[in-house]
Motif scaffolding. Structure first.
Motif, short mmCIF file in Angstrom:
data_model
loop_
_atom_site.label_atom_id
_atom_site.label_comp_id
_atom_site.label_asym_id
_atom_site.label_seq_id
_atom_site.Cartn_x
_atom_site.Cartn_y
_atom_site.Cartn_z
N LEU A 1 0.83 -1.21 0.00
CA LEU A 1 0.00 0.00 0.00
C LEU A 1 0.86 1.26 0.00
O LEU A 1 0.57 2.24 -0.71
CB LEU A 1 -0.92 0.02 1.22
N ALA A 2 1.91 1.25 0.81
CA ALA A 2 2.77 2.43 0.92
C ALA A 2 3.52 2.72 -0.37
O ALA A 2 3.94 3.87 -0.60
CB ALA A 2 3.76 2.24 2.07
N ALA A 3 3.71 1.70 -1.21
CA ALA A 3 4.54 1.86 -2.41
C ALA A 3 3.75 2.29 -3.64
O ALA A 3 4.36 2.59 -4.68
CB ALA A 3 5.26 0.54 -2.71
N VAL A 4 2.42 2.34 -3.57
CA VAL A 4 1.64 2.73 -4.75
C VAL A 4 1.98 4.16 -5.13
O VAL A 4 2.33 4.99 -4.29
CB VAL A 4 0.13 2.59 -4.51
N ASP A 5 1.90 4.44 -6.43
CA ASP A 5 2.33 5.75 -6.90
C ASP A 5 1.22 6.41 -7.71
O ASP A 5 0.39 5.74 -8.33
CB ASP A 5 3.59 5.62 -7.76
N ALA A 6 1.20 7.71 -7.64
CA ALA A 6 0.26 8.55 -8.39
C ALA A 6 0.80 9.98 -8.34
O ALA A 6 1.70 10.28 -7.54
CB ALA A 6 -1.15 8.47 -7.79
N ALA B 1 -5.25 5.28 -5.02
CA ALA B 1 -4.63 4.10 -5.62
C ALA B 1 -4.43 3.00 -4.58
O ALA B 1 -4.59 1.81 -4.88
CB ALA B 1 -3.30 4.48 -6.26
N ALA B 2 -4.09 3.39 -3.35
CA ALA B 2 -3.93 2.40 -2.28
C ALA B 2 -5.26 1.75 -1.93
O ALA B 2 -5.31 0.54 -1.64
CB ALA B 2 -3.33 3.07 -1.05
N ARG B 3 -6.35 2.51 -1.96
CA ARG B 3 -7.67 1.92 -1.69
C ARG B 3 -8.01 0.86 -2.74
O ARG B 3 -8.51 -0.21 -2.42
CB ARG B 3 -8.74 3.00 -1.67
N ARG B 4 -7.72 1.17 -4.00
CA ARG B 4 -7.98 0.19 -5.06
C ARG B 4 -7.08 -1.03 -4.92
O ARG B 4 -7.51 -2.18 -5.11
CB ARG B 4 -7.80 0.84 -6.43
#
Length: 590
Positions: A204-209, A218-221
């Motif tokens: 989750l911490a690594a998602v990017d936008a 993006a983390a929720r998805r």
């Protein structure tokens, strides 16, 4: 003075400061949240950080596969109480016909068939996105470290694991792999690590936008996609509290939804305050109804430390909990239950002796739902139901709670729960299990809280926000299942009517009734039971017995895990208070 004077000494001070305050059910969660405040995060950043830590440090009391309810106000709009709705609904395949076809009369208390769509993590992320200020990676860092490096196992955690060890060994091998070493429960104080959950949080911490909001969305998805592993895993039949094996009905499509949202709170006046709670998909309006009834009574019959006060509180709680069980559910209208005329009529039903009947009201003149009255049995079934306080007063565990207030006037109370390590088999790819909140629904279409796809089970999670002169001043709550609002009523009476400080009110001896339909499997009822702390005193206890109450002494310091934070606008300060029972909850701040 109408109330018994507060104690000369308290177990700990009411903390007072000007920068920020936290109180929670575990010292590590409090420390993590306070650390966020020290880094200039706001109350919402801090609550989210502490909430994810609670998953790791109190895994028998809450988990990422569970749910939460929060209530808060922002410094920009302190007069508007808002509910953080983190209670997921029933999956699309969770129908009464399907459960009846499985040979069930009640939704089981343990096993994947009872899983609602998890909403706790989605709610924390929604709160961070819309009201926090920090990056997700920074807020998750304390929980990741706890899961990766290990946290000391609580005595209560070790005891719960020991009670369900045979279930894990015989039927839930993935849970045994995570929680048992060589087939045995961990010893209290031993470090326990959960690398799979650390990995999940790092994903989750690594998602990017491109921006902060986009990264959290993006983390929720991503979280919804990650949860898909639970659907495929629980599709294999496994042991439930019914004693039979069932496959879960929850699917990857159910789990990919984002169920959390914000809602307006339900409010009611009491003396010179306004109390704010979640709606009738929770038990929160029962506390409001209790205060509406008690508001019309004189101060000298409201002191829980006296015979007449304890009796009045208990009899009021019996009435409102009957109304809860007969009328509450997702989409129900509780406004008639909170009206002046209904409160007066219910107050007139309080007798001088203990009632032994289930007496729901008829606010609209119709017949209330006739819930089945199954007499309580001695003992408990290992691995089933919420880990809460048994009718005997013996602790089987609780839920969790965290309160935060910051120097900008943001204030929040959140009660996370569900997804307990003993709820259903551990999903090995995730390091946690799904919750069992559907056990609060009825397999009866006539019930306002019937099992229906897309409907939220009527949860027990029930934090409280108190407003004065149009501005939020107190955030508070407690674990305890059906006792949550029962324990908050005496605390509020002592603070608002009796003039106690929060710490004095938390430390004061409390009580609750068992004359309710248990929200958890196997949904039993004990018509006259009252559980009290011995410190209430022999004279008061004897008086309750004379009035016909079946009194159970729980011990000196056994009931409630209340905590609270608040704003003293006259002094320009903030305060925090925490529960001493169990030597686990702590407040912090400066």
């Amino acid at each position: 003075m109408a109330f018994t004077p507060p104690p000369t000494f308290t177990t700990r001070p009411t903390l007072i400061g000007t920068m920020g305050m936290v109180a929670s059910t575990h010292w590590i969660a409090t420390s993590a949240a306070q650390g966020v405040l020290e880094r200039d995060g706001n109350a919402f950043d801090a609550a989210v950080a502490g909430g994810f830590v609670l998953h790791v440090v109190e895994p028998h009391l809450n988990g990422p596969g569970g749910d939460l309810v929060g209530v808060f106000a922002t410094g920009d709009d302190p007069g508007r109480p808002v509910v953080l709705m983190g209670q997921g609904p029933a999956p699309a395949g969770a129908t009464i016909d399907r459960f009846r076809a499985e040979g069930l009369d009640l939704v089981p208390g343990a096993g994947g068939l009872a899983a609602a769509i998890p909403a706790a993590v989605d709610a924390w992320l929604l709160l961070l996105r819309d009201h926090g200020t920090m990056e997700l990676a920074d807020v998750l860092a304390p929980a990741i470290r706890c899961a990766r490096d290990g946290v000391p196992v609580l005595p209560t955690t070790a005891a719960v694991i020991a009670r369900v060890a045979d279930l894990f060994l015989d039927h839930w091998p993935t849970s045994a792999a995570l929680w048992l070493a060589d087939g045995a429960a961990p010893r209290p104080g031993a470090l326990h690590r959960n690398p799979a959950y650390a990995d999940a949080l790092e994903r989750l911490a690594a998602v990017d936008a491109p921006d902060r909001r986009g990264r959290i969305d993006a983390a929720r998805r991503e979280w919804g996609r990650m949860l898909g592993a639970a659907a495929s895993f629980l599709a294999t039949p496994h042991r439930h509290s019914s004693g039979a094996d069932h496959a879960a009905v929850i699917t990857a499509d159910d789990l990919a939804t984002q169920p959390a949202r914000f809602e307006d709170a339900v409010t009611a006046p009491f003396r010179d305050r306004v109390i704010a709670k979640a709606g009738p998909w929770s038990q929160g309006p029962a506390l409001l109804e209790a205060l509406r009834i008690l508001d019309g009574l004189p101060d000298d019959v409201l002191d829980p430390s006296t015979e007449v006060g304890a009796h009045t509180v208990v009899e009021t709680l019996k009435l409102v909990l009957a109304d809860r069980d007969a009328h509450f559910g997702d989409g129900a209208d509780v406004a008639p239950l909170l009206g002046d005329a209904f409160a007066v009529a219910r107050a007139a039903e309080i007798r001088s002796s203990a009632s032994h009947d289930w007496r729901p009201g008829r606010p609209a003149g119709g017949e209330p739902f006739a819930a089945p009255l199954l007499r309580a049995r001695d003992g408990a079934v290992a691995g089933t139901g919420e880990p809460t306080v048994a009718p005997s007063g013996e602790t089987r565990g609780d839920t969790c709670h965290i309160d935060v207030v910051d120097r900008w006037g943001n204030i929040i109370a959140v009660t996370p729960s569900g997804g307990w390590l003993q709820s259903s088999p551990t999903v090995p790819d995730l390091g946690f299990c799904l919750g069992t909140r559907l056990q609060m629904t009825w397999l009866d279409e006539s019930a306002p809280s019937a099992l229906r796809p897309g409907a939220r089970p009527r949860t027990t999670l029930s934090p409280t926000l108190v407003l004065r002169d149009g501005r939020a001043e107190i955030a508070m709550g407690t674990p305890g299942g059906d006792q949550q609002d029962q324990w908050q009523v005496p605390m509020l009476l002592r603070m608002i009517v009796g003039g106690y400080t929060a710490q004095e009110a938390i430390d004061a001896p409390t009580l609750h009734t068992t004359a309710l339909i248990d929200s958890f499997w196997p949904r039993t009822w004990d018509p006259a039971g009252v559980v009290v702390e011995d410190r209430l005193g022999d004279a008061v206890i004897a008086g309750l017995v004379r009035r016909g109450h079946d009194v159970i002494r729980a011990g000196e310091w056994r009931l409630g895990r209340l905590s609270a934070v608040g704003i003293d606008r006259d002094e320009g300060t903030m305060w925090a208070a925490a529960n001493p029972r169990g030597m686990q909850g702590y407040a912090g701040g400066r």
